[in-house]
Design a protein around this motif. Structure first.
Motif, PDB file in Angstrom:
ATOM      1  N   LEU A  10       0.853  -1.179   0.000  1.00  0.00           N
ATOM      2  CA  LEU A  10       0.000   0.000   0.000  1.00  0.00           C
ATOM      3  C   LEU A  10       0.894   1.234   0.000  1.00  0.00           C
ATOM      4  O   LEU A  10       1.801   1.336   0.815  1.00  0.00           O
ATOM      5  N   VAL A  11       0.639   2.151  -0.905  1.00  0.00           N
ATOM      6  CA  VAL A  11       1.372   3.411  -0.985  1.00  0.00           C
ATOM      7  C   VAL A  11       0.371   4.522  -0.714  1.00  0.00           C
ATOM      8  O   VAL A  11      -0.573   4.693  -1.488  1.00  0.00           O
ATOM      9  N   VAL A  12       0.565   5.244   0.388  1.00  0.00           N
ATOM     10  CA  VAL A  12      -0.405   6.253   0.787  1.00  0.00           C
ATOM     11  C   VAL A  12       0.265   7.566   1.150  1.00  0.00           C
ATOM     12  O   VAL A  12       1.369   7.590   1.683  1.00  0.00           O
ATOM     13  N   ASP A  16      -3.532  13.137   1.858  1.00  0.00           N
ATOM     14  CA  ASP A  16      -4.484  12.846   0.778  1.00  0.00           C
ATOM     15  C   ASP A  16      -5.791  13.577   1.078  1.00  0.00           C
ATOM     16  O   ASP A  16      -6.432  13.321   2.088  1.00  0.00           O
ATOM     17  N   GLN A  17      -6.171  14.504   0.220  1.00  0.00           N
ATOM     18  CA  GLN A  17      -7.389  15.282   0.411  1.00  0.00           C
ATOM     19  C   GLN A  17      -8.581  14.679  -0.328  1.00  0.00           C
ATOM     20  O   GLN A  17      -9.694  15.179  -0.224  1.00  0.00           O
ATOM     21  N   GLU A  23      -5.636   6.404   6.873  1.00  0.00           N
ATOM     22  CA  GLU A  23      -6.534   5.773   7.841  1.00  0.00           C
ATOM     23  C   GLU A  23      -6.986   4.398   7.341  1.00  0.00           C
ATOM     24  O   GLU A  23      -7.052   3.438   8.115  1.00  0.00           O
ATOM     25  N   CYS A  24      -7.302   4.300   6.058  1.00  0.00           N
ATOM     26  CA  CYS A  24      -7.699   3.007   5.479  1.00  0.00           C
ATOM     27  C   CYS A  24      -6.560   1.997   5.565  1.00  0.00           C
ATOM     28  O   CYS A  24      -6.777   0.823   5.877  1.00  0.00           O
ATOM     29  N   GLU A  30      -4.497  -3.371  10.780  1.00  0.00           N
ATOM     30  CA  GLU A  30      -5.096  -3.930  11.989  1.00  0.00           C
ATOM     31  C   GLU A  30      -5.843  -5.233  11.690  1.00  0.00           C
ATOM     32  O   GLU A  30      -5.728  -6.217  12.423  1.00  0.00           O
ATOM     33  N   MET A  31      -6.612  -5.245  10.593  1.00  0.00           N
ATOM     34  CA  MET A  31      -7.337  -6.461  10.213  1.00  0.00           C
ATOM     35  C   MET A  31      -6.381  -7.617   9.957  1.00  0.00           C
ATOM     36  O   MET A  31      -6.620  -8.748  10.386  1.00  0.00           O
ATOM     37  N   MET A  32      -5.303  -7.314   9.255  1.00  0.00           N
ATOM     38  CA  MET A  32      -4.353  -8.374   8.923  1.00  0.00           C
ATOM     39  C   MET A  32      -3.606  -8.857  10.162  1.00  0.00           C
ATOM     40  O   MET A  32      -3.317 -10.047  10.291  1.00  0.00           O
ATOM     41  N   GLU A  33      -3.312  -7.959  11.095  1.00  0.00           N
ATOM     42  CA  GLU A  33      -2.669  -8.365  12.348  1.00  0.00           C
ATOM     43  C   GLU A  33      -3.572  -9.307  13.133  1.00  0.00           C
ATOM     44  O   GLU A  33      -3.111 -10.309  13.681  1.00  0.00           O
TER      45      GLU A  33
END
Length: 119
Positions: A10-12, A16-17, A23-24, A30-33
């Motif tokens: 993921l590149v974020v 980002d406006q 945040e995503c 967190e889900m993957m952890e």
């Protein structure tokens, strides 16, 4: 996300406006952890970078206009965010790391060049 079984990059941009990308990415992490597969996730998060983290040397734009695909088309403004220098540096860094990520993961774990630790 938690059931994902392949490497994900993921590149974020943290400024980002257009979308809450950072945040995503943290929610995905967190889900993957929780599912025990966080080792598959790599997050490249860049402070003061906006939405459009493209290949290096692409023109920087904090905002742009485009026409929708509705009938009739409507001209709208999109806010991308980012600061010129930080965003440009993010594009260069992310590009190098994306190439390494793809090389390492598309060659089935064979070593073909640098790793993140060498960058």
């Amino acid at each position: 996300m938690g059931r994902l079984q392949c490497p994900l990059l993921l590149v974020v941009g943290e400024d980002d406006q257009n979308w809450p990308a950072h945040e995503c990415a943290m929610d995905m992490k967190e889900m993957m952890e929780r599912m025990g597969n966080s080792h598959l996730l790599t997050v490249l998060s860049y402070k003061n970078a906006g939405h459009l983290i493209e290949p290096p040397f692409m023109p920087f734009a904090r905002a742009s206009t485009f026409k929708t695909v509705t009938n009739p088309p409507t001209k709208v403004m999109a806010l991308w965010g980012g600061e010129l220098v930080a965003h440009s540096r993010a594009q260069e860094d992310a590009w190098r790391k994306m190439l390494v990520f793809l090389r390492e993961n598309l060659y089935g774990g064979m070593k073909h060049g640098a790793s993140f630790s060498n960058l």
